[in-house]
Design an enzyme around this catalytic site. Sequence first.
Site, mmCIF file in Angstrom:
data_model
loop_
_atom_site.group_PDB
_atom_site.id
_atom_site.type_symbol
_atom_site.label_atom_id
_atom_site.label_comp_id
_atom_site.label_asym_id
_atom_site.label_seq_id
_atom_site.Cartn_x
_atom_site.Cartn_y
_atom_site.Cartn_z
ATOM 1 N N ASP A 73 0.923 -1.151 0.113
ATOM 2 C CA ASP A 73 -0.054 -0.045 -0.055
ATOM 3 C C ASP A 73 0.906 1.388 -0.012
ATOM 4 O O ASP A 73 2.164 1.257 0.287
ATOM 5 C CB ASP A 73 -0.859 -0.064 1.189
ATOM 6 N N GLU A 136 -0.018 -0.630 6.035
ATOM 7 C CA GLU A 136 1.299 0.037 6.650
ATOM 8 C C GLU A 136 1.050 1.452 6.891
ATOM 9 O O GLU A 136 1.168 1.847 7.695
ATOM 10 C CB GLU A 136 2.260 -0.524 6.319
#
Length: 376
Positions: A73, A136
């Site tokens: 991500d 994250e």
Amino acid sequence: MIDPITLTQELIRCPSITPTDAGVMAVMEKHLKSLGFVCHRVTFSDAPGEPTENLYARLGTAQPNFCFAGHVDVVPPGDRSAWSVDPFSATIKDGYLIGRGTEDMKGAIGAFVAAVSEFVAKPFGGSISLLITGDEEGPAVNGTRKMLPWLKERGEVIDACIVGEPTNPTTLGEMAKIGRRGSAYGHLIVKGKQGHAAYPQLADNPVTRVVDMMHGLKHTKLDAGSDFFPPSNLEVTTIDVGNATGNVIPATAEARFNIRFNDQHNAASIEAWVRKELDATGGEYDLRWRVSGESFLTPPGRLSAIVQAATQEVTGIEPVLSTTGGTSDARFIKDICPVVEFGTTGSRAHAIDERVKVDDLVNLKTIYRKILERFF
């Protein structure tokens, strides 16, 4: 063999803004299955996070199990018109690969997989795994934090782990991370009594108290640092009153702050210190407290020595072992095995025109392969 540049470009072209998948896990699975990995795609959706897809892939069943961990991500690109290229085009320009996630941290993941593709061409004793997660950059609720219990339930044991965060300030090889400071957030609401500014004796000014409280916290020395950590530090990030009238003492005033603390403290002791300092000023207040991670340290040992030796062999530089920077998913992984963070440079992470040298990705791939060679 898998090319680290081509794979990194494939990953960047998936606009996986946290926690959106955007096809990035399918790209990972395709390449890992081609190498013989058994892949598991796992989705978690607990609040306050959003549904997040994660991937665990393992080649082999024997121990030791060496794991590469990271997240696919990315943060939003910001003002796209400010970029020199489309942030998800993965354009190579003047020796740099430009795109959101090149440094943080799709470049390292491309290098992971490329290194593994070279290493597994010959037999080795043990297993290699990849733990790739998707939140994250967000609240970190449904990624690594959830995957580790999932692995434990399946009887998966990881013996050592490299997290591919962008650890090098400006030059590949400068720095590896063997720990991180803890991080705690305070949201302080100081309560007073509204009144006329001309009659302060009839009111209770919360603005004065919130300023005194923040001054006391900021100017109290927590410690002088430790062997591997800098001194703990508090930063006031905002003071808010929202008072549009110049002659009214407001009823409340708020402040927010962040504390990065070293291994001389834990979240509970830091909170106790904060409350003691606030009580010294006095008055009614409400403190809302959130901890994103405790401080941790993987003491220098075999894994960090392997990382240093492999890096020096490729770059001619022995990386400094550091604990600087923000938090990462290593704060969860440290509970199950030794963990070291090492990846690309990080000077353009999250920035407009995030970029990494093409040569650095090739060298990082070689470093990761040599880490595997030394480990096994």
